[in-house]
Design a protein around this motif. Structure first.
Motif, PDB file in Angstrom:
ATOM      1  N   UNK A   1       0.873  -1.171   0.000  1.00  0.00           N
ATOM      2  CA  UNK A   1       0.000   0.000   0.000  1.00  0.00           C
ATOM      3  C   UNK A   1       0.908   1.218   0.000  1.00  0.00           C
ATOM      4  N   UNK A   2       0.874   1.990  -1.092  1.00  0.00           N
ATOM      5  CA  UNK A   2       1.713   3.177  -1.190  1.00  0.00           C
ATOM      6  C   UNK A   2       1.041   4.359  -0.499  1.00  0.00           C
ATOM      7  N   UNK A   3       1.880   5.221   0.082  1.00  0.00           N
ATOM      8  CA  UNK A   3       1.405   6.415   0.778  1.00  0.00           C
ATOM      9  C   UNK A   3       2.029   7.660   0.154  1.00  0.00           C
ATOM     10  N   UNK A   4       1.300   8.772   0.261  1.00  0.00           N
ATOM     11  CA  UNK A   4       1.783  10.053  -0.248  1.00  0.00           C
ATOM     12  C   UNK A   4       1.024  11.165   0.467  1.00  0.00           C
ATOM     13  N   UNK A   5       1.595  12.358   0.485  1.00  0.00           N
ATOM     14  CA  UNK A   5       0.865  13.502   1.020  1.00  0.00           C
ATOM     15  C   UNK A   5      -0.113  14.014  -0.030  1.00  0.00           C
ATOM     16  N   UNK A   6      -1.062  14.811   0.408  1.00  0.00           N
ATOM     17  CA  UNK A   6      -2.078  15.322  -0.511  1.00  0.00           C
ATOM     18  C   UNK A   6      -1.469  16.125  -1.649  1.00  0.00           C
ATOM     19  N   UNK A   7      -0.376  16.840  -1.366  1.00  0.00           N
ATOM     20  CA  UNK A   7       0.235  17.688  -2.386  1.00  0.00           C
ATOM     21  C   UNK A   7       1.489  17.070  -3.008  1.00  0.00           C
ATOM     22  N   UNK A   8       1.717  15.776  -2.784  1.00  0.00           N
ATOM     23  CA  UNK A   8       2.799  15.077  -3.466  1.00  0.00           C
ATOM     24  C   UNK A   8       4.195  15.474  -3.033  1.00  0.00           C
ATOM     25  N   UNK A   9       4.392  15.711  -1.753  1.00  0.00           N
ATOM     26  CA  UNK A   9       5.705  16.174  -1.287  1.00  0.00           C
ATOM     27  C   UNK A   9       6.783  15.098  -1.434  1.00  0.00           C
TER      28      UNK A   9
END
Length: 372
Positions: free
Chosen positions: A44-52
């Motif tokens: 399961x990949x994770x990321x911030x809302x703004x793609x930091x």
């Protein structure tokens, strides 16, 4: 071909071609190859809302390997793996936001995420075959083939139909020329097609999910030489694309910033359609502005409550015993937000909203998006 910090290269491997074939070809030009290791995986990949993380060249996933969950980070510093705290292992299977530091993420991801929460991005499930290589110059490389299925983060991938196939060549350390040599051989002699991204990017593309933080297409940049009608269509398509990128996150209520970005895009579109109406067709522009006013009103109803909830936070420490008053206010705002969010969620999943996005993209000159 994508190369991240000169350490990774990605290729699509057509059905019918195998890792064994690739290894035989590499051996034929002087590479040494170790035994092939095979394993099943879920990630399961994770990321911030703004793609930091994306902007910092990082990819962060929670991988379940042999029943053991661990963080796996790829980036400029190579690969980092870290065991997930036991208390978080079960929770990470859900659709939640995480504080990077509290979740025990690798330091580079913690630094890149900053104050932003990590949000689930996309799920993968499949099999991996990998082997170590020794290049003719003595450099150590790793080559792996992932066969996988992908799904949005709220569901498990269904292993139906042909899997996605991605070949990865990795340079753990040493001279980047060794990676370039191996990549050139795969591209030029084996005729493998370079991939537009890593497994996460391929999975996002296959599921129609946006890549947070990805730049808008260069063709949508407004140029001084553009005619008014051309500039108008570019502006409309840019904002329509931003609407699409924020719609899913808003509908799933992952982070208030998705809703904020979606509302900003609708307001900018209304202004652009008013300004460029004569160049785009006044009746068409007014019709679209009416629809944008409809969805903008629903977005505003929720956003106003989000802002009020946010503005209450600084007062918590100042009120002391009167904090109970703050709790009552917060509870009232949350109670009002629930129904407003449900109305908005229904609207974003409606045929009317899908038609609005199609009309905006058509006006911008591109093919209409798929219905959600």
């Amino acid at each position: 071909m994508v190369e991240r910090a000169e350490r990774l290269s990605f290729f699509r491997l057509p059905a019918g071609r195998s890792l064994a074939e690739v290894l035989r070809a590499l051996k034929g030009v002087g590479y040494g190859a170790g035994p092939v290791r095979r394993s099943a995986f879920r990630v399961l990949f994770f990321e911030t809302q703004d793609g930091r993380l994306f902007r910092e060249g990082l990819r962060l996933g929670l991988e379940l390997r042999k029943g053991r969950p661990l963080w796996r980070q790829e980036g400029a510093g190579g690969r980092t793996e870290r065991t997930v705290p036991v208390a978080l292992a079960a929770a990470l299977e859900g659709e939640i936001g995480l504080e990077a530091a509290a979740a025990g993420c690798p330091e580079a991801s913690v630094s890149a995420a900053g104050p932003r929460r990590l949000l689930p991005l996309v799920r993968l499930a499949g099999w991996r075959a990998e082997a170590e290589l020794a290049s003719p110059s003595g450099a150590r490389l790793e080559v792996g083939l992932d066969l996988f299925w992908a799904a949005p983060p709220e569901v498990s991938p269904r292993r139906e139909g042909p899997p996605l196939r991605l070949l990865t060549v990795r340079l753990p350390e040493g001279d980047p020329a060794a990676l370039h040599h191996a990549a050139a051989f795969l591209r030029d002699l084996l005729r493998l097609e370079p991939s537009e991204g890593d497994a996460c990017s391929v999975a996002l593309g296959s599921t129609g999910l946006p890549e947070p933080g990805a730049p808008l297409p260069a063709r949508l940049a407004v140029l001084p030489t553009d005619r008014m009608a051309v500039a108008a269509r570019k502006v409309v398509e840019r904002q329509a694309l931003l609407m699409e990128r924020s719609s899913a996150g808003t509908r799933r209520d992952l982070d208030p910033e998705y809703l904020h970005d979606l509302r900003v895009a609708t307001r900018r579109l209304r202004a652009a359609l008013r300004l460029f109406g004569p160049a785009l067709g006044v009746r068409r522009a007014e019709s679209l502005r009416t629809e944008l006013r409809w969805i903008g009103g629903l977005l505003g109803a929720v956003r106003d409550l989000d802002v009020q909830l946010h503005d209450l936070e600084p007062f918590g420490e100042r009120l002391g015993e009167a904090e109970r008053v703050l709790a009552v206010l917060r509870a009232d705002l949350l109670e009002r937000r629930g129904p407003a969010m449900e109305v908005l969620r229904s609207a974003l999943a409606s045929r009317r909203y899908a038609a609005l996005l199609r009309r905006l993209r058509a006006l911008g000159g591109s093919s209409p998006p798929k219905r959600p």
